[in-house]
Every structure is written in C-alpha cells, then in structure tokens.
Design a protein around this motif. Structure first.
Motif, PDB file in Angstrom:
ATOM      1  N   MET A 127       0.840  -1.196   0.000  1.00  0.00           N
ATOM      2  CA  MET A 127       0.000   0.000   0.000  1.00  0.00           C
ATOM      3  C   MET A 127       0.874   1.243   0.000  1.00  0.00           C
ATOM      4  O   MET A 127       1.922   1.284   0.637  1.00  0.00           O
ATOM      5  CB  MET A 127      -0.916   0.013   1.221  1.00  0.00           C
ATOM      6  CG  MET A 127      -1.822   1.229   1.321  1.00  0.00           C
ATOM      7  SD  MET A 127      -2.737   1.292   2.883  1.00  0.00           S
ATOM      8  CE  MET A 127      -3.746  -0.182   2.745  1.00  0.00           C
TER       9      MET A 127
ATOM     10  N   VAL B 177      -3.760   0.611  -3.852  1.00  0.00           N
ATOM     11  CA  VAL B 177      -3.966  -0.726  -3.293  1.00  0.00           C
ATOM     12  C   VAL B 177      -3.968  -1.778  -4.404  1.00  0.00           C
ATOM     13  O   VAL B 177      -4.122  -1.463  -5.584  1.00  0.00           O
ATOM     14  CB  VAL B 177      -5.294  -0.796  -2.511  1.00  0.00           C
ATOM     15  CG1 VAL B 177      -5.279   0.166  -1.323  1.00  0.00           C
ATOM     16  CG2 VAL B 177      -6.478  -0.486  -3.427  1.00  0.00           C
TER      17      VAL B 177
ATOM     18  N   SER C  62     -10.104  -3.104  -0.140  1.00  0.00           N
ATOM     19  CA  SER C  62      -9.495  -2.677   1.122  1.00  0.00           C
ATOM     20  C   SER C  62     -10.571  -2.095   2.031  1.00  0.00           C
ATOM     21  O   SER C  62     -10.704  -0.875   2.158  1.00  0.00           O
ATOM     22  CB  SER C  62      -8.379  -1.650   0.865  1.00  0.00           C
ATOM     23  OG  SER C  62      -7.383  -2.178   0.027  1.00  0.00           O
TER      24      SER C  62
ATOM     25  N   ARG D 162      -6.580   1.285  -7.577  1.00  0.00           N
ATOM     26  CA  ARG D 162      -5.718   0.119  -7.718  1.00  0.00           C
ATOM     27  C   ARG D 162      -4.489   0.504  -8.541  1.00  0.00           C
ATOM     28  O   ARG D 162      -4.534   1.401  -9.378  1.00  0.00           O
ATOM     29  CB  ARG D 162      -6.473  -1.032  -8.401  1.00  0.00           C
ATOM     30  CG  ARG D 162      -7.642  -1.543  -7.564  1.00  0.00           C
ATOM     31  CD  ARG D 162      -8.144  -2.861  -8.081  1.00  0.00           C
ATOM     32  NE  ARG D 162      -9.286  -3.335  -7.300  1.00  0.00           N
ATOM     33  CZ  ARG D 162      -9.732  -4.585  -7.317  1.00  0.00           C
ATOM     34  NH1 ARG D 162      -9.146  -5.486  -8.087  1.00  0.00           N
ATOM     35  NH2 ARG D 162     -10.763  -4.936  -6.585  1.00  0.00           N
TER      36      ARG D 162
END
Length: 205
Positions: free
Chosen positions: A1, A26, A30, A42
């Motif tokens: 992350m 990420v 999450s 993402r």
C-alpha cells in the motif's frame, strides 16, 4: 500500500474550507480504508491513467507527496512522467457545456441555486486546469481561472460566491448563498463564455 497527499494542502492553499486530499494505492479490495476520506485506486488503474495522460495523473505527478509506503518505494515516482495530455479539446467542450447548462438553469429559476453555482465553479475551474495542462503550463489550483493568461476577468467577490457554493454543495460547509449573491454571480459570470472561446482559440493555434 502507498498513501499520498495531494491537492490544496500540497500547494499551501489552506483555509477554513480546505480538506486534506488523500490517495490510497492498493492491490485489491481494502475495506479498512474509508472511501469518504481517501481516493482509492488500484495500481493497475493508476498505470492506465498514466499511459492515457489523464489530467489526474499529471496532478499526482506534479503535486502529490508520499505519506506512507509499505515496501519503502515511491510508486508514483516509479511510474515516471505521464503520457502527453491529448484530450483537451473534448474535455474543455464538456466543461463548457456544463457551464452553459448550469448558467441557463440558474437564470431560469432560483431553485437549486447552490447546486448550479457549484457546477459553474467546477466547469470554470476544470476548463482552466485542462487548458493550462494542454498548453504546457499546468495549474491545478482552485484559482486557476484567475491565474491563467488571459485570466478570467471576474469580480473577486463573485468568484468567491462560486467557490462558497462548491464547498456548500460538496461538503456542507460555509455560509449560505443569499438571493442577492446569486444575482451578483449571474451578472459576473456573463463574461465566462467569451473567455472560454479565447482560450479555445489559443489551443487551436
């Protein structure tokens, strides 16, 4: 992350209406990250907008600050420079249409005045930002219409009404917009279409 700050806090444009824009990068779902507090992207999506030359990619490239890295790397920095921004004509036309619709609605009826003023601010600010990026002088500030050359020649008090409407509409923060202020904004915003056309001419040169 990876977690980044971006926006006004990284430019030093902090006032009582400012918030802290946060980006969370990420790999997948999450649930522990609050989407009300973070823009959640993402890694693959960020790579895509980088390859597209998306204005948000340029914004992050030029102004974001790394706050946390789970692996010690700076993911956005590793992506390098985004691709050239090539959709300015289409993007600016969309924002011009948004302004025109909202301005017309506002003149037709005082209902939903804050919403329409907010949309007008969004259209003007984003038009200016997209234009600035297209000509190689990117400005991501909320004051970008006033910082361009040529700038939007609008009374500062009227521009303040538009910014207040945006804060009221998106965050519920600030003083209510009074009917007389709506009239001031309508009158002052009459210069926006010709200003947009002037900028369009510069992009087409």
């Amino acid at each position: 992350m990876h977690i980044y700050a971006f926006g006004s806090v990284c430019r030093g444009e902090i006032d009582h209406g400012s918030d802290v824009d946060l980006l969370a990068c990420v790999n997948g779902p999450s649930p522990r990250i609050d989407p009300q507090k973070y823009s959640i992207y993402r890694y693959e999506r960020l790579k895509t907008i980088w390859n597209e030359g998306n204005p948000f990619a340029w914004h992050l490239h030029l102004e974001s600050k790394l706050l946390f890295s789970s692996d010690g790397t700076d993911f956005l920095d590793c992506l390098g420079k985004p691709a050239p921004y090539r959709t300015s004509l289409d993007d600016c036309e969309k924002f011009k249409q948004l302004f025109d619709r909202s301005y017309q609605e506002l003149q037709t009826s005082p209902n939903s005045a804050v919403f329409h003023l907010s949309c007008m601010f969004l259209a003007v600010r984003n038009y200016a930002t997209c234009h600035s990026l297209s000509v190689g002088r990117p400005i991501f500030s909320r004051y970008s219409p006033l910082m361009l050359k040529p700038s939007l020649h609008i009374d500062p008090a009227a521009f303040s009404i538009l910014t207040r409407a945006r804060l009221l509409s998106t965050r519920g923060y600030g003083e209510n917009i009074q009917p007389e202020e709506v009239s001031v904004a309508i009158k002052a915003a009459a210069v926006v279409p010709s200003w947009m056309e002037t900028l369009k001419s510069e992009r087409l040169q």
